[in-house]
Write a protein that holds these residues in place. Structure first.
Motif, PDB file in Angstrom:
ATOM      1  N   MET A   1      -8.665   6.697 -17.899  1.00 19.80           N
ATOM      2  CA  MET A   1      -9.935   6.932 -17.679  1.00 19.80           C
ATOM      3  C   MET A   1     -10.998   5.740 -18.141  1.00 19.80           C
ATOM      4  O   MET A   1     -10.750   5.350 -18.939  1.00 19.80           O
ATOM      5  CB  MET A   1     -10.626   8.468 -18.358  1.00 19.80           C
ATOM      6  N   MET A   2     -12.189   5.871 -16.956  1.00 22.22           N
ATOM      7  CA  MET A   2     -13.098   4.533 -17.204  1.00 22.22           C
ATOM      8  C   MET A   2     -13.873   5.050 -18.537  1.00 22.22           C
ATOM      9  O   MET A   2     -14.208   6.051 -18.747  1.00 22.22           O
ATOM     10  CB  MET A   2     -13.933   4.452 -16.162  1.00 22.22           C
ATOM     11  N   MET A   3     -14.034   3.696 -19.398  1.00 19.09           N
ATOM     12  CA  MET A   3     -15.120   4.073 -20.508  1.00 19.09           C
ATOM     13  C   MET A   3     -16.486   4.013 -20.042  1.00 19.09           C
ATOM     14  O   MET A   3     -16.889   3.380 -18.975  1.00 19.09           O
ATOM     15  CB  MET A   3     -14.837   3.128 -21.622  1.00 19.09           C
ATOM     16  N   ARG A   9     -22.113  -0.181 -15.999  1.00 21.26           N
ATOM     17  CA  ARG A   9     -21.825  -1.729 -15.322  1.00 21.26           C
ATOM     18  C   ARG A   9     -21.821  -1.105 -13.774  1.00 21.26           C
ATOM     19  O   ARG A   9     -22.317  -1.782 -12.921  1.00 21.26           O
ATOM     20  CB  ARG A   9     -20.761  -2.560 -15.764  1.00 21.26           C
ATOM     21  N   LEU A  10     -20.939  -0.238 -13.600  1.00 27.59           N
ATOM     22  CA  LEU A  10     -21.056   0.079 -12.164  1.00 27.59           C
ATOM     23  C   LEU A  10     -22.108   0.784 -11.611  1.00 27.59           C
ATOM     24  O   LEU A  10     -22.592   0.424 -10.372  1.00 27.59           O
ATOM     25  CB  LEU A  10     -19.767   1.068 -11.675  1.00 27.59           C
ATOM     26  N   MET A  11     -22.617   1.562 -12.369  1.00 27.65           N
ATOM     27  CA  MET A  11     -23.878   2.151 -12.042  1.00 27.65           C
ATOM     28  C   MET A  11     -24.723   1.200 -11.795  1.00 27.65           C
ATOM     29  O   MET A  11     -25.914   1.220 -10.666  1.00 27.65           O
ATOM     30  CB  MET A  11     -24.540   3.022 -13.168  1.00 27.65           C
ATOM     31  N   SER A  12     -25.309   0.144 -12.316  1.00 30.24           N
ATOM     32  CA  SER A  12     -26.322  -1.023 -12.123  1.00 30.24           C
ATOM     33  C   SER A  12     -25.899  -1.754 -11.020  1.00 30.24           C
ATOM     34  O   SER A  12     -26.819  -2.066 -10.141  1.00 30.24           O
ATOM     35  CB  SER A  12     -26.192  -1.920 -13.453  1.00 30.24           C
ATOM     36  N   LYS A  13     -24.440  -2.124 -10.644  1.00 29.41           N
ATOM     37  CA  LYS A  13     -24.022  -2.681  -9.615  1.00 29.41           C
ATOM     38  C   LYS A  13     -24.336  -2.070  -8.280  1.00 29.41           C
ATOM     39  O   LYS A  13     -24.739  -2.522  -7.331  1.00 29.41           O
ATOM     40  CB  LYS A  13     -22.304  -2.773  -9.710  1.00 29.41           C
ATOM     41  N   GLN A  14     -23.893  -0.788  -8.247  1.00 26.03           N
ATOM     42  CA  GLN A  14     -24.250   0.125  -7.280  1.00 26.03           C
ATOM     43  C   GLN A  14     -25.727   0.108  -6.644  1.00 26.03           C
ATOM     44  O   GLN A  14     -26.005   0.483  -5.429  1.00 26.03           O
ATOM     45  CB  GLN A  14     -23.836   1.321  -7.184  1.00 26.03           C
ATOM     46  N   LEU A  15     -26.799  -0.104  -7.405  1.00 26.28           N
ATOM     47  CA  LEU A  15     -28.294  -0.346  -6.959  1.00 26.28           C
ATOM     48  C   LEU A  15     -28.480  -1.608  -6.413  1.00 26.28           C
ATOM     49  O   LEU A  15     -29.218  -1.530  -5.263  1.00 26.28           O
ATOM     50  CB  LEU A  15     -28.945  -0.231  -8.276  1.00 26.28           C
ATOM     51  N   ASP A  16     -27.575  -2.691  -6.257  1.00 25.99           N
ATOM     52  CA  ASP A  16     -27.672  -3.769  -5.635  1.00 25.99           C
ATOM     53  C   ASP A  16     -26.535  -4.130  -4.551  1.00 25.99           C
ATOM     54  O   ASP A  16     -27.097  -4.834  -3.841  1.00 25.99           O
ATOM     55  CB  ASP A  16     -27.660  -4.981  -6.875  1.00 25.99           C
ATOM     56  N   ARG A  22     -12.516   2.314  -4.607  1.00 24.96           N
ATOM     57  CA  ARG A  22     -11.968   2.432  -6.000  1.00 24.96           C
ATOM     58  C   ARG A  22     -13.030   2.406  -7.020  1.00 24.96           C
ATOM     59  O   ARG A  22     -12.920   3.446  -7.891  1.00 24.96           O
ATOM     60  CB  ARG A  22     -11.023   1.461  -6.128  1.00 24.96           C
ATOM     61  N   GLU A  23     -13.903   1.533  -7.092  1.00 20.34           N
ATOM     62  CA  GLU A  23     -14.856   1.853  -7.884  1.00 20.34           C
ATOM     63  C   GLU A  23     -15.734   2.914  -7.805  1.00 20.34           C
ATOM     64  O   GLU A  23     -16.080   3.628  -8.925  1.00 20.34           O
ATOM     65  CB  GLU A  23     -15.909   0.373  -7.883  1.00 20.34           C
ATOM     66  N   ARG A  24     -16.183   3.397  -6.531  1.00 22.37           N
ATOM     67  CA  ARG A  24     -16.742   4.794  -6.244  1.00 22.37           C
ATOM     68  C   ARG A  24     -16.125   6.077  -6.738  1.00 22.37           C
ATOM     69  O   ARG A  24     -16.749   6.643  -7.600  1.00 22.37           O
ATOM     70  CB  ARG A  24     -16.881   4.641  -4.817  1.00 22.37           C
ATOM     71  N   ILE A  25     -14.834   6.122  -6.513  1.00 21.11           N
ATOM     72  CA  ILE A  25     -14.091   7.035  -7.142  1.00 21.11           C
ATOM     73  C   ILE A  25     -14.000   7.231  -8.520  1.00 21.11           C
ATOM     74  O   ILE A  25     -14.044   8.166  -9.113  1.00 21.11           O
ATOM     75  CB  ILE A  25     -12.527   7.039  -6.273  1.00 21.11           C
ATOM     76  N   SER A  26     -13.724   5.883  -9.199  1.00 21.12           N
ATOM     77  CA  SER A  26     -13.681   5.763 -10.570  1.00 21.12           C
ATOM     78  C   SER A  26     -15.121   6.223 -11.378  1.00 21.12           C
ATOM     79  O   SER A  26     -14.987   7.030 -12.127  1.00 21.12           O
ATOM     80  CB  SER A  26     -13.152   4.435 -11.102  1.00 21.12           C
ATOM     81  N   CYS A  34     -18.861  13.079 -18.126  1.00 21.73           N
ATOM     82  CA  CYS A  34     -19.573  12.271 -19.094  1.00 21.73           C
ATOM     83  C   CYS A  34     -21.253  12.774 -18.744  1.00 21.73           C
ATOM     84  O   CYS A  34     -21.599  12.006 -17.929  1.00 21.73           O
ATOM     85  CB  CYS A  34     -19.325  11.015 -19.075  1.00 21.73           C
ATOM     86  N   SER A  35     -21.520  13.717 -19.488  1.00 21.71           N
ATOM     87  CA  SER A  35     -22.952  14.175 -19.262  1.00 21.71           C
ATOM     88  C   SER A  35     -23.782  12.876 -19.557  1.00 21.71           C
ATOM     89  O   SER A  35     -25.103  12.845 -19.124  1.00 21.71           O
ATOM     90  CB  SER A  35     -23.410  15.305 -20.013  1.00 21.71           C
ATOM     91  N   ALA A  36     -23.495  12.039 -20.699  1.00 23.30           N
ATOM     92  CA  ALA A  36     -24.248  11.059 -21.123  1.00 23.30           C
ATOM     93  C   ALA A  36     -24.464  10.092 -19.804  1.00 23.30           C
ATOM     94  O   ALA A  36     -25.679   9.507 -19.607  1.00 23.30           O
ATOM     95  CB  ALA A  36     -23.841  10.451 -22.256  1.00 23.30           C
ATOM     96  N   CYS A  37     -23.498   9.642 -19.176  1.00 24.47           N
ATOM     97  CA  CYS A  37     -23.538   8.673 -18.044  1.00 24.47           C
ATOM     98  C   CYS A  37     -24.238   9.374 -16.989  1.00 24.47           C
ATOM     99  O   CYS A  37     -25.024   8.591 -16.398  1.00 24.47           O
ATOM    100  CB  CYS A  37     -22.055   8.219 -17.799  1.00 24.47           C
ATOM    101  N   ARG A  38     -24.199  10.623 -16.704  1.00 19.55           N
ATOM    102  CA  ARG A  38     -24.943  11.381 -15.786  1.00 19.55           C
ATOM    103  C   ARG A  38     -26.514  11.051 -15.886  1.00 19.55           C
ATOM    104  O   ARG A  38     -27.248  10.943 -15.056  1.00 19.55           O
ATOM    105  CB  ARG A  38     -24.522  12.724 -15.467  1.00 19.55           C
ATOM    106  N   ASN A  39     -26.855  11.028 -17.213  1.00 17.48           N
ATOM    107  CA  ASN A  39     -28.176  11.106 -17.620  1.00 17.48           C
ATOM    108  C   ASN A  39     -28.471   9.636 -17.226  1.00 17.48           C
ATOM    109  O   ASN A  39     -29.706   9.392 -17.009  1.00 17.48           O
ATOM    110  CB  ASN A  39     -28.530  11.399 -18.920  1.00 17.48           C
ATOM    111  N   CYS A  40     -27.561   8.536 -17.914  1.00 18.38           N
ATOM    112  CA  CYS A  40     -27.862   7.118 -17.813  1.00 18.38           C
ATOM    113  C   CYS A  40     -28.128   6.871 -16.052  1.00 18.38           C
ATOM    114  O   CYS A  40     -28.902   6.045 -15.719  1.00 18.38           O
ATOM    115  CB  CYS A  40     -26.762   6.478 -18.183  1.00 18.38           C
ATOM    116  N   GLU A  41     -27.341   7.734 -15.123  1.00 19.06           N
ATOM    117  CA  GLU A  41     -27.317   7.134 -13.842  1.00 19.06           C
ATOM    118  C   GLU A  41     -28.729   7.552 -13.397  1.00 19.06           C
ATOM    119  O   GLU A  41     -29.195   6.815 -12.558  1.00 19.06           O
ATOM    120  CB  GLU A  41     -26.351   7.816 -12.999  1.00 19.06           C
ATOM    121  N   LYS A  42     -29.184   8.685 -13.872  1.00 16.43           N
ATOM    122  CA  LYS A  42     -30.496   9.104 -13.340  1.00 16.43           C
ATOM    123  C   LYS A  42     -31.605   8.122 -13.772  1.00 16.43           C
ATOM    124  O   LYS A  42     -32.373   7.864 -13.058  1.00 16.43           O
ATOM    125  CB  LYS A  42     -30.808  10.533 -13.868  1.00 16.43           C
ATOM    126  N   GLN A  43     -31.541   7.684 -14.904  1.00 17.25           N
ATOM    127  CA  GLN A  43     -32.453   6.778 -15.475  1.00 17.25           C
ATOM    128  C   GLN A  43     -32.303   5.326 -14.745  1.00 17.25           C
ATOM    129  O   GLN A  43     -33.475   4.837 -14.544  1.00 17.25           O
ATOM    130  CB  GLN A  43     -32.187   6.564 -16.916  1.00 17.25           C
TER     131      GLN A  43
END
Length: 96
Positions: A1-3, A9-16, A22-26, A34-43
């Motif tokens: 599983m991805m850390m 890093r991928l969330m930031s990358k997908q904005l640009d 493979r990256e999208r699926i992972s 991961c609820s913490a990363c869901r919140n991070c993605e919203k931010q």
């Protein structure tokens, strides 16, 4: 599983730029777990929208001179209004 570090890093990358399949699926799989990363993605999304609304106008002098010709980097009332509107929209989306 991805850390979480790789996920952010991928969330930031997908904005640009688009992610590979493979990256999208992972990333989607990680976000499901991961609820913490869901919140991070919203931010990240909110910050991106605010940045786009602001559109870098603070670095552009209002008097038509070249960038760097003035040290006055005060945002105009219009710029601040754009940021406030983007933040209000982001808050509304967050609550829904």
């Amino acid at each position: 599983m991805m850390m979480c570090k790789a996920a952010t890093r991928l969330m930031s990358k997908q904005l640009d730029a688009p992610l590979t399949a493979r990256e999208r699926i992972s990333l989607r799989f990680h976000l499901m777990l991961c609820s913490a990363c869901r919140n991070c993605e919203k931010q990240f999304g909110m910050l991106h929208r605010v940045g786009n609304a602001y559109n870098g106008t603070i670095d552009k002098p209002q008097d038509g001179t070249s960038p760097g010709a003035t040290t006055d980097n005060v945002a105009s009332d219009q710029d601040l209004l754009k940021v406030k509107q983007a933040m209000a929209e982001a808050e509304t989306r967050r609550q829904n």
